[in-house]
Design a protein around this motif. Sequence first.
Motif, PDB file in Angstrom:
ATOM      1  N   ARG A  21       0.859  -1.171   0.000  1.00 16.60           N
ATOM      2  CA  ARG A  21       0.000   0.000   0.000  1.00 16.60           C
ATOM      3  C   ARG A  21       0.899   1.226   0.000  1.00 16.60           C
ATOM      4  N   PHE A  22       0.699   2.100  -0.962  1.00 17.42           N
ATOM      5  CA  PHE A  22       1.498   3.316  -1.050  1.00 17.42           C
ATOM      6  C   PHE A  22       1.094   4.290   0.048  1.00 17.42           C
ATOM      7  N   ASP A  23       2.088   4.795   0.768  1.00 20.29           N
ATOM      8  CA  ASP A  23       1.845   5.770   1.822  1.00 20.29           C
ATOM      9  C   ASP A  23       2.627   7.041   1.464  1.00 20.29           C
ATOM     10  N   ARG A  24       1.936   8.027   0.979  1.00 17.27           N
ATOM     11  CA  ARG A  24       2.552   9.271   0.517  1.00 17.27           C
ATOM     12  C   ARG A  24       3.348   9.971   1.628  1.00 17.27           C
ATOM     13  N   ALA A  25       2.992   9.766   2.863  1.00 12.29           N
ATOM     14  CA  ALA A  25       3.641  10.461   3.976  1.00 12.29           C
ATOM     15  C   ALA A  25       4.901   9.755   4.477  1.00 12.29           C
ATOM     16  N   ALA A  26       5.154   8.540   4.035  1.00 14.20           N
ATOM     17  CA  ALA A  26       6.260   7.757   4.592  1.00 14.20           C
ATOM     18  C   ALA A  26       7.622   8.401   4.339  1.00 14.20           C
ATOM     19  N   ASP A  29       8.300  11.721   6.109  1.00 14.11           N
ATOM     20  CA  ASP A  29       8.466  11.471   7.530  1.00 14.11           C
ATOM     21  C   ASP A  29       9.867  10.943   7.830  1.00 14.11           C
TER      22      ASP A  29
END
Length: 107
Positions: A21-26, A29
């Motif tokens: 799952r792509f997490d744009r905030a990773a 951060d």
Amino acid sequence: MLRHPGAAEPRSFAPRDVPLRFDRAAMPDIDRWVRRRGSRLLFLYGTRDPSVAEHFRPGGPDSRVLWVPGGNHGADLANLSPADRTAAEDTLVRWAGQEYFTHTLGT
């Protein structure tokens, strides 16, 4: 890449039962942590590696970035200038403790 299309896709590197799952905030951060809180980080980059167009810039204590002139994604300590290689090796020995290297490598 032409002989094995799709081999460099994320799914090729993770078991099928692990959801991707792509997490744009990773990454922002992680970048923020490296710049603000990361310590004892050594980043080694090649000047001809396109993946370092937006490289990490550590801001924490006792961290640094070293560049291999003409190096690519496979750059390693052996490709550094003699001064940078010595500095990197001295740093790693200090971080790990001389006892570790004496015991492990017999030096």
